[in-house]
Structure formats: C-alpha cells, structure tokens
Design an enzyme around this catalytic site. Structure first.
Site, mmCIF file in Angstrom:
data_model
loop_
_atom_site.group_PDB
_atom_site.id
_atom_site.type_symbol
_atom_site.label_atom_id
_atom_site.label_comp_id
_atom_site.label_asym_id
_atom_site.label_seq_id
_atom_site.Cartn_x
_atom_site.Cartn_y
_atom_site.Cartn_z
ATOM 1 N N GLY A 127 0.747 -1.303 -0.010
ATOM 2 C CA GLY A 127 -0.016 0.138 -0.023
ATOM 3 C C GLY A 127 0.872 1.165 0.198
ATOM 4 O O GLY A 127 0.583 2.383 -0.891
ATOM 5 N N THR A 128 2.055 1.202 0.718
ATOM 6 C CA THR A 128 2.642 2.587 0.924
ATOM 7 C C THR A 128 3.342 2.940 -0.481
ATOM 8 O O THR A 128 3.094 3.940 -0.849
ATOM 9 C CB THR A 128 3.844 2.375 1.936
ATOM 10 N N ASN B 47 -8.875 3.777 8.649
ATOM 11 C CA ASN B 47 -8.134 2.525 9.029
ATOM 12 C C ASN B 47 -8.215 2.473 10.653
ATOM 13 O O ASN B 47 -8.198 1.317 11.280
ATOM 14 C CB ASN B 47 -6.779 2.381 8.646
ATOM 15 N N GLY C 278 -1.800 -6.368 -0.389
ATOM 16 C CA GLY C 278 -2.073 -7.863 -0.078
ATOM 17 C C GLY C 278 -2.196 -8.330 1.281
ATOM 18 O O GLY C 278 -3.352 -8.982 1.460
ATOM 19 N N HIS C 279 -1.459 -7.778 2.164
ATOM 20 C CA HIS C 279 -1.336 -8.294 3.301
ATOM 21 C C HIS C 279 -2.725 -8.158 4.310
ATOM 22 O O HIS C 279 -2.734 -8.468 5.425
ATOM 23 C CB HIS C 279 -0.104 -8.143 4.067
ATOM 24 N N THR D 63 11.772 -6.379 -11.992
ATOM 25 C CA THR D 63 11.198 -7.772 -12.037
ATOM 26 C C THR D 63 10.191 -8.176 -11.043
ATOM 27 O O THR D 63 10.102 -7.717 -10.013
ATOM 28 C CB THR D 63 12.542 -9.031 -11.646
ATOM 29 N N CYS E 151 3.838 4.772 17.246
ATOM 30 C CA CYS E 151 4.467 4.714 18.281
ATOM 31 C C CYS E 151 5.799 4.898 17.702
ATOM 32 O O CYS E 151 6.289 4.075 17.168
ATOM 33 C CB CYS E 151 4.572 3.487 18.884
HETATM 34 N N1 PLP Z 1 -3.416 2.553 3.841
HETATM 35 C C1 PLP Z 1 -4.108 2.269 4.730
HETATM 36 C C2 PLP Z 1 -5.527 2.788 5.176
HETATM 37 C C3 PLP Z 1 -3.702 1.333 5.763
HETATM 38 O O1 PLP Z 1 -4.107 0.738 6.781
HETATM 39 C C4 PLP Z 1 -2.111 0.763 5.372
HETATM 40 C C5 PLP Z 1 -1.388 -0.063 6.435
HETATM 41 O O2 PLP Z 1 -1.390 0.073 7.562
HETATM 42 C C6 PLP Z 1 -1.400 1.313 4.433
HETATM 43 C C7 PLP Z 1 -1.956 2.292 3.601
HETATM 44 C C8 PLP Z 1 -0.068 1.104 4.128
HETATM 45 O O3 PLP Z 1 -0.065 -0.349 3.551
HETATM 46 P P1 PLP Z 1 1.345 -1.341 3.370
HETATM 47 O O4 PLP Z 1 1.228 -1.786 4.751
HETATM 48 O O5 PLP Z 1 0.914 -2.299 2.478
HETATM 49 O O6 PLP Z 1 2.464 -0.535 3.044
#
Ligand code: PLP
Length: 398
Positions: A68-69, A155, A214-215, A251, A339
């Site tokens: 996600g990041t 989140n 994915g996680h 890759t 934290c």
């Molecule tokens: N965006 C939201 C709403 C999330 O909850 C998270 C993960 O905590 C992220 C982005 C970041 O995703 P990743 O952990 O796959 O980098």
C-alpha cells in the site's frame, strides 16, 4: 491467544500460501522470452486478469507494487509531478486531515521538497470528510489543483467516506482523484470502472487511481497494487526495465502476485457471507465493551462503519498501557496510533476528529478478519475488565 489486529495485517489464507509456494518452483523471470520465462509471465498475467475481474478494471490498469505505501507514493508523487510538469501553477494537493501516514508523510514531503501547496480538508467528530468544505476548496482553487486523495474507509476508526460523492466533485472540477482503498477492499464492494462511470470521470480527471495492499486481505506480505486508469497521467518513481507501462520497473514477483490474486478471489467469493458474519461479531463486540466498561466511548461512525472495526476510547487510561496489559493476557489489539522511538503518540486521526490529547491517547482498536472466532472474542471480553482497571490505576501519565 486471540489475534484481534486484522487491520494491521490479516493471516495469510491457506489457498494464498499454497499459490505462493507452488510458484516458488518456477525458475523463469517473467520478462524472459524462453519457455521458463513465459511460464512465469503466464502466472503473472493470469493473476492480473483475476484481479482485474474482482476489482472491475482492465488488466493493463493494474500496476503491481510492494504494498500500500508504495502504491500511494506512486499515485501521489506520480500525479503531482505529471501535473506540475505540464503547468507549474497546478501544484495544489487536496488532502483530508485523518489520512493514513503513507499519505500524510508523502504530501508533507512533496510540500517540503517539491513546492506542493496543501489544501487540508477537515473531518467531523465521526471522522467524516467535510464535503461542503471540499466543494468550496474546489470552487476556489480547482484549476490550480494537481490532485486530490482520500481514504475510502478510515483504518483507525472505521468510518466509511462518501467516495462516490467526492469522486463526482473531482470529475466536475476536472481534478484527478486517488483513493486509498487499502482498508476498504474486502469490506466495501469495489468496482473501479463502474465508480468512474457513475461519477462522470473523463480521461485523466475524476477517479484515476486506487491503492490496495495484499497483506490486508490474506496474501503473503510485501505485495500490493495500484489501479492506474489507462488515461491517468503520472510519472514513475522507479526507473529501469520499463515493465508495467514503464510506471513501475523491476522484475515482477510472480509468487507474491499469484498469492495476492488468489487471496483477492477468496475474499471476493466469500464477501457477502463474511460481511454478514463480521458485522454481527463487530456489533457484539461493541455492545459487550459498552456493558463491561460503561465509561468507554465508541469512536467513528456507528452506521457507515467498516464491518471489522471497533475503536473505543477508555477515559483515564493510556492506550499503550491497555495494549501491553491485554497482550500479557494473550490478546493482541492495537492502539491505532503511531509509536515513534518507543514514545506513544496521540492518534492524529482522533485529534483531527476534535479529541483532546488525553482522549486521543486512550484509544484501543479491535479489528476482525476472516479467521476471527467467537472464542477469541470471549478471551478478549474476559481480559478487558482487569486490563482496564489496572490501566486506569496506572493513569494517563505513565
Ligand atoms: N493505507 C491504509 C489505510 C493502511 O491501513 C495501510 C496499512 O496500515 C497502508 C495504507 C499501508 O499499506 P502497507 O502496509 O501495505 O504499506
């Protein structure tokens, strides 16, 4: 032991673990032309097709990333750079205050290093975006806006945002919109093309990009994706072999991609049943916490809420004390807030919602997922009164 922190990471689904280990036996690089390479390529392209079907987009619109990041960075930095390259005055970014740190830190970096001007949109006491303020900002600054971004569902507190309404405003003002759907996928129905169409997106404006990880839905960790509309104008962050429309060279990680596709298929297949199950467990958890600790206060929107999110503030407690005490009793939950260097920080989400520092430092998030059982919740309910009593005695300054 009870694992109640699925919003941080949910256990790998057995089918997704199997897909990963099966693919580890493949020797080829998906970019190689020989048959080994083509076998790896076929696995990736099948995964792309499955994911496109589940998400309602075209296969070519899926850009695989490390999570996600990275997807969020690619969308925000990529859209911003493409905008200012065309017109240096189009350098504003519209961003709500209660976003995830992947978004907040990226836009702050763009402000500090690349001259982005940030237009902050407040959220109300339930964490809902102020759509009136957003419309006014677009009216005032629309033609100078490089992009808009929003979390589909918060989140930390689980509040679901009016994504269609925001996407329609973006389209109306010809502004590209990125949606962080990391916490939404699997809990809210998602169809990228349909949302684009229903909200009037045209070409490179309106909804153009969406991030997933994915996680959060049962694949192995370290893989995610950005849906980048074939019309989106964005610059790549990573340069190299030109894979994936030149937007993300490198890759391709065939085993992880395959695992993510299977996790998405499983999530999609069980969606209706899981939503019913999780909503029931969530409501049970909310009422049980209210019964066990009447002083505790639910945060976020009670109605438009993720089916797997429970977030309470516990007056007089420090959230990290509660977290450690529950952990010692075998229950894993989250404070929801960052934290840093071992020092607990108040939740920026709760601060944005109007909580004071004490309130914003007293939250616990319980998040549920595909493997959650009633027995795990019973363990949590059994541990909570004692943990709360001890955390309250330790006070808010410990
Ligand atoms: N965006 C939201 C709403 C999330 O909850 C998270 C993960 O905590 C992220 C982005 C970041 O995703 P990743 O952990 O796959 O980098």
């Amino acid at each position: 032991m009870a694992y109640l922190d699925h919003a941080a990471s949910t256990p790998v689904r057995p089918e997704a673990a199997q897909a990963f280990t099966d693919a580890l036996h493949l020797a080829g690089n998906p970019s190689s032309v020989h048959r080994h390479g083509q076998a790896a390529r076929a696995l990736v392209e099948d995964a792309r097709e499955y994911l496109a079907t589940v998400l309602g987009c075209e296969p070519i619109e899926i850009i695989f990333t490390s999570g996600g990041t990275e997807s969020i960075n690619l969308a925000l930095v990529g859209l911003f750079r493409a905008s200012v390259e065309k017109d240096a005055k189009r350098n504003r970014i519209i961003v709500p205050e209660a976003e995830h740190h992947a978004t907040l830190d990226t836009v702050l970096w763009l402000q500090e290093h690349e001259g982005a001007v940030l237009e902050w949109i407040p959220v109300d006491s339930l964490g809902r975006i102020d759509v009136t303020e957003l419309a006014e900002t677009l009216e005032r600054a629309g033609s100078a806006v490089a992009l808009m971004t929003m979390l589909w569902a918060n989140n930390e507190v689980g509040t679901i945002q009016p994504a269609a309404e925001v996407a329609a405003l973006a389209a109306q003002h010809k502004v590209p919109l990125h949606i962080d759907a990391v916490s939404a996928f699997g809990h809210i129905p998602i169809n990228f093309a349909q949302l684009r169409e229903e909200t009037g997106a045209e070409g490179a404006t309106g909804l153009v990009a969406m991030s997933l990880s994915g996680h959060k839905f049962g694949s192995v960790p370290g893989v995610g994706l950005l849906i980048a509309s074939r019309h989106a104008q964005l610059e790549p962050l990573i340069h190299g072999g030109g894979q994936q429309r030149g937007l993300r060279s490198g890759t391709l990680d065939a085993p992880a991609i395959s695992s993510m596709a299977i996790a998405a298929l499983m999530t999609d297949k069980g969606f209706a049943e899981q939503t019913r199950r999780l909503s029931t467990l969530r409501d049970l958890t909310i009422s049980k916490i209210q019964e066990l600790v009447p002083e505790a206060v639910l945060s976020g929107d009670r109605v438009n809420r993720l089916d797997n999110n429970v977030n309470f503030t516990f007056p007089g407690c420090q959230s990290d004390s509660l977290l450690f005490l529950l952990d010692a009793m075998g229950v894993s939950v989250s404070t929801g807030s960052a934290c840093q260097a071992g020092v607990a920080q108040p939740s920026h989400v709760l601060l944005a919602m109007g909580y004071d520092e004490k309130g914003a430092s007293s939250a616990i998030r319980v998040s549920l997922g595909h493997s959650t059982t009633e027995e795990e919740l019973e363990e949590f309910f059994a541990a909570l009164p004692e943990a709360y009593e001890r955390a309250r005695r330790a006070g808010t300054t410990s």
